[in-house]
Design a protein around this motif. Structure first.
Motif, PDB file in Angstrom:
ATOM      1  N   ALA A   1      -2.081  -8.047   4.244  1.00 51.25           N
ATOM      2  CA  ALA A   1      -2.254  -6.686   3.739  1.00 51.25           C
ATOM      3  C   ALA A   1      -1.426  -6.447   2.478  1.00 51.25           C
ATOM      4  O   ALA A   1      -0.501  -7.205   2.182  1.00 51.25           O
ATOM      5  N   VAL A   2      -1.801  -5.393   1.773  1.00 49.99           N
ATOM      6  CA  VAL A   2      -1.036  -4.919   0.618  1.00 49.99           C
ATOM      7  C   VAL A   2      -0.914  -3.406   0.733  1.00 49.99           C
ATOM      8  O   VAL A   2      -1.695  -2.758   1.425  1.00 49.99           O
ATOM      9  N   GLN A   3       0.062  -2.865   0.045  1.00 51.76           N
ATOM     10  CA  GLN A   3       0.247  -1.417   0.011  1.00 51.76           C
ATOM     11  C   GLN A   3      -0.211  -0.921  -1.346  1.00 51.76           C
ATOM     12  O   GLN A   3       0.264  -1.408  -2.384  1.00 51.76           O
ATOM     13  N   ASP A   4      -1.137   0.034  -1.359  1.00 47.79           N
ATOM     14  CA  ASP A   4      -1.637   0.536  -2.640  1.00 47.79           C
ATOM     15  C   ASP A   4      -0.679   1.573  -3.224  1.00 47.79           C
ATOM     16  O   ASP A   4       0.336   1.913  -2.615  1.00 47.79           O
ATOM     17  N   ALA A   5      -0.988   2.075  -4.395  1.00 46.29           N
ATOM     18  CA  ALA A   5      -0.105   2.990  -5.116  1.00 46.29           C
ATOM     19  C   ALA A   5       0.166   4.281  -4.349  1.00 46.29           C
ATOM     20  O   ALA A   5       1.222   4.890  -4.500  1.00 46.29           O
ATOM     21  N   SER A   6      -0.772   4.685  -3.492  1.00 45.43           N
ATOM     22  CA  SER A   6      -0.576   5.922  -2.731  1.00 45.43           C
ATOM     23  C   SER A   6       0.174   5.677  -1.421  1.00 45.43           C
ATOM     24  O   SER A   6       0.429   6.611  -0.668  1.00 45.43           O
TER      25      SER A   6
ATOM     26  N   ASP B   1      -0.884   3.665   1.099  1.00 43.86           N
ATOM     27  CA  ASP B   1      -1.758   3.238   2.186  1.00 43.86           C
ATOM     28  C   ASP B   1      -1.774   1.711   2.297  1.00 43.86           C
ATOM     29  O   ASP B   1      -1.691   1.011   1.297  1.00 43.86           O
ATOM     30  N   ILE B   2      -1.909   1.223   3.516  1.00 45.51           N
ATOM     31  CA  ILE B   2      -2.003  -0.217   3.760  1.00 45.51           C
ATOM     32  C   ILE B   2      -3.476  -0.625   3.696  1.00 45.51           C
ATOM     33  O   ILE B   2      -4.323  -0.031   4.364  1.00 45.51           O
ATOM     34  N   MET B   3      -3.757  -1.645   2.907  1.00 46.30           N
ATOM     35  CA  MET B   3      -5.126  -2.156   2.784  1.00 46.30           C
ATOM     36  C   MET B   3      -5.154  -3.585   3.310  1.00 46.30           C
ATOM     37  O   MET B   3      -4.333  -4.412   2.908  1.00 46.30           O
ATOM     38  N   HIS B   4      -6.099  -3.866   4.218  1.00 44.13           N
ATOM     39  CA  HIS B   4      -6.233  -5.213   4.779  1.00 44.13           C
ATOM     40  C   HIS B   4      -7.012  -6.102   3.820  1.00 44.13           C
ATOM     41  O   HIS B   4      -8.058  -5.712   3.316  1.00 44.13           O
ATOM     42  N   LEU B   5      -6.480  -7.289   3.574  1.00 40.55           N
ATOM     43  CA  LEU B   5      -7.156  -8.256   2.714  1.00 40.55           C
ATOM     44  C   LEU B   5      -8.063  -9.163   3.529  1.00 40.55           C
ATOM     45  O   LEU B   5      -9.219  -9.371   3.198  1.00 40.55           O
TER      46      LEU B   5
END
Length: 69
Positions: free
Chosen positions: A43-48, A50-54
């Motif tokens: 996962a990565v954390q976006d600018a806002s 939120d956690i986004m799954h790769l």
């Protein structure tokens, strides 16, 4: 970064985010009961924030009996 979910019959019973894969797997094993599923995503954390799954990196179901004797 790794996001981990522990589910019982499809319902999430525990989840968290860790920097290391070993930490995520350890959390999943500690929080799960017999028959629960553990899913770990890269996962990565976006600018806002939120956690986004790769992608899914691990999926396992905790055994009904401990395989270690």
């Amino acid at each position: 970064m790794y996001s981990v979910y522990v589910r019982d019959s499809g319902e999430t019973v525990a989840s968290s985010v860790f920097e290391g894969l070993a930490e995520a797997v350890s959390f999943g094993r500690e929080e799960s009961l017999e028959g629960n599923s553990i899913t770990v995503y890269a996962a990565v954390q976006d600018a806002s924030g939120d956690i986004m799954h790769l992608n899914k990196v691990l999926y396992m179901i905790m055994p009904k009996e401990t395989p270690y004797v």
